[in-house]
Design a protein around this motif. Structure first.
Motif, PDB file in Angstrom:
ATOM      1  N   PRO A 282       0.792  -1.252   0.180  1.00 58.61           N
ATOM      2  CA  PRO A 282      -0.474  -0.246   0.158  1.00 58.61           C
ATOM      3  C   PRO A 282       0.359   1.375   0.115  1.00 58.61           C
ATOM      4  CG  PRO A 282      -0.726  -1.180   2.074  1.00 58.61           C
ATOM      5  CD  PRO A 282       0.606  -2.174   1.149  1.00 58.61           C
ATOM      6  N   SER A 283       1.879   1.739   0.247  1.00 53.51           N
ATOM      7  CA  SER A 283       2.917   2.150   0.508  1.00 53.51           C
ATOM      8  C   SER A 283       4.016   3.123  -0.815  1.00 53.51           C
ATOM      9  CB  SER A 283       3.518   2.303   1.895  1.00 53.51           C
ATOM     10  OG  SER A 283       4.865   1.313   1.811  1.00 53.51           O
ATOM     11  N   PHE A 284       3.957   1.730  -1.828  1.00 53.50           N
ATOM     12  CA  PHE A 284       4.547   1.386  -2.777  1.00 53.50           C
ATOM     13  C   PHE A 284       4.286   2.949  -3.854  1.00 53.50           C
ATOM     14  CE2 PHE A 284       5.993   0.421  -6.986  1.00 53.50           C
ATOM     15  CZ  PHE A 284       6.942   0.337  -6.944  1.00 53.50           C
ATOM     16  N   VAL A 285       5.844   3.586  -4.151  1.00 55.14           N
ATOM     17  CA  VAL A 285       4.758   4.525  -5.216  1.00 55.14           C
ATOM     18  C   VAL A 285       5.863   5.200  -5.015  1.00 55.14           C
ATOM     19  CG1 VAL A 285       4.014   6.928  -2.851  1.00 55.14           C
ATOM     20  CG2 VAL A 285       6.304   6.243  -3.434  1.00 55.14           C
ATOM     21  N   GLY A 286       6.534   4.077  -6.105  1.00 54.93           N
ATOM     22  CA  GLY A 286       8.336   3.795  -7.443  1.00 54.93           C
ATOM     23  C   GLY A 286       7.474   3.539  -8.321  1.00 54.93           C
ATOM     24  N   ASN A 287       8.254   4.342  -9.470  1.00 53.43           N
ATOM     25  CA  ASN A 287       8.154   3.949 -10.326  1.00 53.43           C
ATOM     26  C   ASN A 287       7.744   2.432 -11.168  1.00 53.43           C
ATOM     27  OD1 ASN A 287       8.180   6.581 -10.810  1.00 53.43           O
ATOM     28  ND2 ASN A 287      10.654   7.012 -11.236  1.00 53.43           N
ATOM     29  N   LYS A 288       7.295   2.251 -11.919  1.00 52.24           N
ATOM     30  CA  LYS A 288       6.606   1.515 -12.551  1.00 52.24           C
ATOM     31  C   LYS A 288       8.006   0.793 -13.498  1.00 52.24           C
ATOM     32  CE  LYS A 288       2.848  -0.682 -15.521  1.00 52.24           C
ATOM     33  NZ  LYS A 288       3.369  -2.017 -14.465  1.00 52.24           N
ATOM     34  N   ASN A 289       7.695  -0.360 -14.093  1.00 49.62           N
ATOM     35  CA  ASN A 289       8.720  -1.027 -14.809  1.00 49.62           C
ATOM     36  C   ASN A 289       7.847  -1.365 -16.090  1.00 49.62           C
ATOM     37  OD1 ASN A 289      10.789  -0.460 -13.582  1.00 49.62           O
ATOM     38  ND2 ASN A 289      10.161  -2.180 -12.757  1.00 49.62           N
ATOM     39  N   TRP A 290       8.310  -0.457 -17.161  1.00 54.86           N
ATOM     40  CA  TRP A 290       7.404  -1.013 -18.475  1.00 54.86           C
ATOM     41  C   TRP A 290       8.089  -1.702 -19.568  1.00 54.86           C
ATOM     42  CZ3 TRP A 290       2.032   0.335 -18.936  1.00 54.86           C
ATOM     43  CH2 TRP A 290       1.800   1.343 -17.749  1.00 54.86           C
ATOM     44  N   GLU A 291       7.832  -2.823 -19.447  1.00 56.12           N
ATOM     45  CA  GLU A 291       8.595  -3.741 -20.787  1.00 56.12           C
ATOM     46  C   GLU A 291       9.127  -3.382 -22.228  1.00 56.12           C
ATOM     47  OE1 GLU A 291       8.299  -8.754 -22.055  1.00 56.12           O
ATOM     48  OE2 GLU A 291       6.425  -7.621 -21.320  1.00 56.12           O
ATOM     49  N   MET A 292       8.033  -2.821 -22.813  1.00 58.47           N
ATOM     50  CA  MET A 292       8.084  -2.174 -24.324  1.00 58.47           C
ATOM     51  C   MET A 292       8.486  -0.848 -24.237  1.00 58.47           C
ATOM     52  SD  MET A 292       8.827  -5.297 -25.723  1.00 58.47           S
ATOM     53  CE  MET A 292       8.548  -5.075 -27.246  1.00 58.47           C
ATOM     54  N   GLU A 293       9.211  -0.115 -25.254  1.00 56.28           N
ATOM     55  CA  GLU A 293       8.949   1.168 -25.558  1.00 56.28           C
ATOM     56  C   GLU A 293       8.915   1.456 -27.182  1.00 56.28           C
ATOM     57  OE1 GLU A 293      11.244   3.385 -21.970  1.00 56.28           O
ATOM     58  OE2 GLU A 293      11.822   3.323 -24.151  1.00 56.28           O
ATOM     59  N   ILE A 294       8.010   2.224 -27.870  1.00 51.28           N
ATOM     60  CA  ILE A 294       7.832   2.566 -29.025  1.00 51.28           C
ATOM     61  C   ILE A 294       7.709   4.083 -28.363  1.00 51.28           C
ATOM     62  CG2 ILE A 294       6.280   2.682 -30.917  1.00 51.28           C
ATOM     63  CD1 ILE A 294       5.765  -0.152 -30.634  1.00 51.28           C
ATOM     64  N   GLY A 295       8.743   4.428 -30.124  1.00 50.14           N
ATOM     65  CA  GLY A 295       8.660   5.672 -30.498  1.00 50.14           C
ATOM     66  C   GLY A 295       8.385   6.551 -31.717  1.00 50.14           C
ATOM     67  N   GLY A 296       8.032   8.005 -31.871  1.00 53.23           N
ATOM     68  CA  GLY A 296       7.885   7.676 -33.203  1.00 53.23           C
ATOM     69  C   GLY A 296       7.922   9.384 -33.180  1.00 53.23           C
ATOM     70  N   GLU A 297       7.464  10.206 -34.247  1.00 49.44           N
ATOM     71  CA  GLU A 297       7.111  10.959 -34.781  1.00 49.44           C
ATOM     72  C   GLU A 297       5.889  11.502 -35.445  1.00 49.44           C
ATOM     73  OE1 GLU A 297      10.523  13.910 -34.977  1.00 49.44           O
ATOM     74  OE2 GLU A 297      10.505  12.785 -37.258  1.00 49.44           O
ATOM     75  N   LEU A 298       5.177  12.078 -36.276  1.00 55.24           N
ATOM     76  CA  LEU A 298       3.938  12.787 -36.521  1.00 55.24           C
ATOM     77  C   LEU A 298       4.769  14.137 -37.211  1.00 55.24           C
ATOM     78  CD1 LEU A 298       2.188  11.220 -37.906  1.00 55.24           C
ATOM     79  CD2 LEU A 298       0.130  13.002 -36.748  1.00 55.24           C
ATOM     80  N   MET A 299       4.606  14.335 -38.514  1.00 57.53           N
ATOM     81  CA  MET A 299       5.432  15.865 -39.319  1.00 57.53           C
ATOM     82  C   MET A 299       3.736  16.695 -39.305  1.00 57.53           C
ATOM     83  SD  MET A 299       8.399  15.600 -38.527  1.00 57.53           S
ATOM     84  CE  MET A 299       8.636  16.980 -39.608  1.00 57.53           C
ATOM     85  N   PRO A 300       3.966  17.611 -39.588  1.00 57.13           N
ATOM     86  CA  PRO A 300       2.601  19.006 -39.972  1.00 57.13           C
ATOM     87  C   PRO A 300       1.589  18.381 -40.991  1.00 57.13           C
ATOM     88  CG  PRO A 300       4.420  20.117 -39.328  1.00 57.13           C
ATOM     89  CD  PRO A 300       5.354  19.136 -39.339  1.00 57.13           C
ATOM     90  N   LEU A 301       2.367  17.813 -41.629  1.00 59.54           N
ATOM     91  CA  LEU A 301       1.212  17.760 -42.682  1.00 59.54           C
ATOM     92  C   LEU A 301       0.989  15.646 -43.457  1.00 59.54           C
ATOM     93  CD1 LEU A 301       3.805  18.596 -45.859  1.00 59.54           C
ATOM     94  CD2 LEU A 301       1.647  19.366 -44.825  1.00 59.54           C
ATOM     95  N   GLU A 302       1.104  15.136 -41.746  1.00 60.78           N
ATOM     96  CA  GLU A 302       0.729  13.532 -41.487  1.00 60.78           C
ATOM     97  C   GLU A 302      -0.694  14.042 -40.481  1.00 60.78           C
ATOM     98  OE1 GLU A 302       4.687  11.038 -42.063  1.00 60.78           O
ATOM     99  OE2 GLU A 302       4.551  12.210 -40.179  1.00 60.78           O
ATOM    100  N   VAL A 303      -1.649  12.741 -41.092  1.00 66.32           N
ATOM    101  CA  VAL A 303      -2.599  13.687 -40.118  1.00 66.32           C
ATOM    102  C   VAL A 303      -3.106  11.930 -39.078  1.00 66.32           C
ATOM    103  CG1 VAL A 303      -3.939  15.087 -41.879  1.00 66.32           C
ATOM    104  CG2 VAL A 303      -3.712  12.075 -41.525  1.00 66.32           C
ATOM    105  N   GLU A 304      -2.162  10.989 -39.183  1.00 65.85           N
ATOM    106  CA  GLU A 304      -2.826  10.032 -38.360  1.00 65.85           C
ATOM    107  C   GLU A 304      -1.158   9.372 -38.101  1.00 65.85           C
ATOM    108  OE1 GLU A 304      -6.336   8.079 -39.913  1.00 65.85           O
ATOM    109  OE2 GLU A 304      -5.237   7.659 -41.398  1.00 65.85           O
ATOM    110  N   ASN A 305      -1.406   8.137 -37.283  1.00 60.99           N
ATOM    111  CA  ASN A 305       0.076   7.171 -37.497  1.00 60.99           C
ATOM    112  C   ASN A 305      -0.800   6.164 -36.562  1.00 60.99           C
ATOM    113  OD1 ASN A 305       2.251   5.710 -37.575  1.00 60.99           O
ATOM    114  ND2 ASN A 305       2.989   6.552 -36.026  1.00 60.99           N
ATOM    115  N   VAL A 306      -0.462   4.973 -36.976  1.00 60.11           N
ATOM    116  CA  VAL A 306      -1.366   4.083 -36.493  1.00 60.11           C
ATOM    117  C   VAL A 306       0.151   2.355 -35.883  1.00 60.11           C
ATOM    118  CG1 VAL A 306      -3.162   1.882 -36.591  1.00 60.11           C
ATOM    119  CG2 VAL A 306      -3.534   4.161 -37.879  1.00 60.11           C
TER     120      VAL A 306
END
Length: 214
Positions: free
Chosen positions: A147-171
């Motif tokens: 109940p007292s745990f306030v540490g950061n969660k460990n996430w197994e996976m990461e995905i990064g990217g970007e969407l440029m101004p002329l791009e309207v969507e990404n899946v």
């Protein structure tokens, strides 16, 4: 004792359940020179399996001197591992009240690993570049019941990217336990960072995935 609860109350397979601990398992009765308690590394102290309703109970050696107790539910190294379901590592058990000789562990959620989608849609913002980082659990989930745990969660996976101004969507295609919440960090850049935020996005049952609009 405890229970795993399925997403949408689905019937569950029989998961293997293993209890591990570390601590001072053998105590000296007399304080004699050269006679010290035996310190043990993390080791298996009990095992069982869950029912189709998700209930489980593991009988172990006395937990009195254990310093670190956790459960592995559906561990990949177990011969009874159930494919297409995640492994749950339930930590912080020794912080719970010990009722007699029993720990009652809060219910934890589990969902079948499914193919899902994360959709990013540009709706009103036409100028900024979106830079994002998506964090989620794929096949292993850590759950801390302290109940007292306030540490950061460990996430197994990461995905990064970007969407440029002329791009309207990404899946983005994900393989993730059904019903899980994911974490989404993003920044909007136009002559410098205008906005940056870390948000949690819930699973959307209707779309079988997640959606972010900006």
């Amino acid at each position: 004792m405890g229970q795993v609860k399925a997403f949408e109350n689905e019937s569950l397979p029989n998961f293997p359940v293993e209890a591990y601990a570390s601590g001072e398992f053998i105590k000296s009765i007399l304080f004699l020179p050269g006679l010290t308690p035996t310190q043990e590394d993390v080791d298996l102290i009990g095992a069982s399996s869950s029912t189709p309703e998700g209930n489980y109970g593991v009988t172990t050696i006395s937990p009195e001197n254990q310093e670190f107790i956790y459960l592995i539910i559906n561990g990949k190294e177990n011969r009874d591992y159930v494919d297409d379901w995640p492994t749950l590592a339930v930590k912080g058990i020794n912080s719970l009240p010990l009722n007699g000789s029993r720990y009652e562990i809060p219910t934890v959620a589990i969902g079948r690993i499914e193919d899902a989608r994360f959709e990013i849609h540009r709706t009103t913002n036409t100028q900024d570049t979106l830079v994002y980082l998506l964090q989620y659990d794929s096949s292993i989930k850590e759950i801390n019941v302290d109940p007292s745990f306030v540490g950061n969660k460990n996430w197994e996976m990461e995905i990064g990217g970007e969407l440029m101004p002329l791009e309207v969507e990404n899946v983005v295609s994900l393989k993730i336990p059904e019903g899980d919440t994911i974490r989404f960090y993003y920044s909007l850049i136009n002559d410098g960072i205008l906005t940056e935020e870390n948000i949690k996005i819930p699973y959307n049952l209707e779309t079988n995935g997640y959606r972010f609009e900006f």
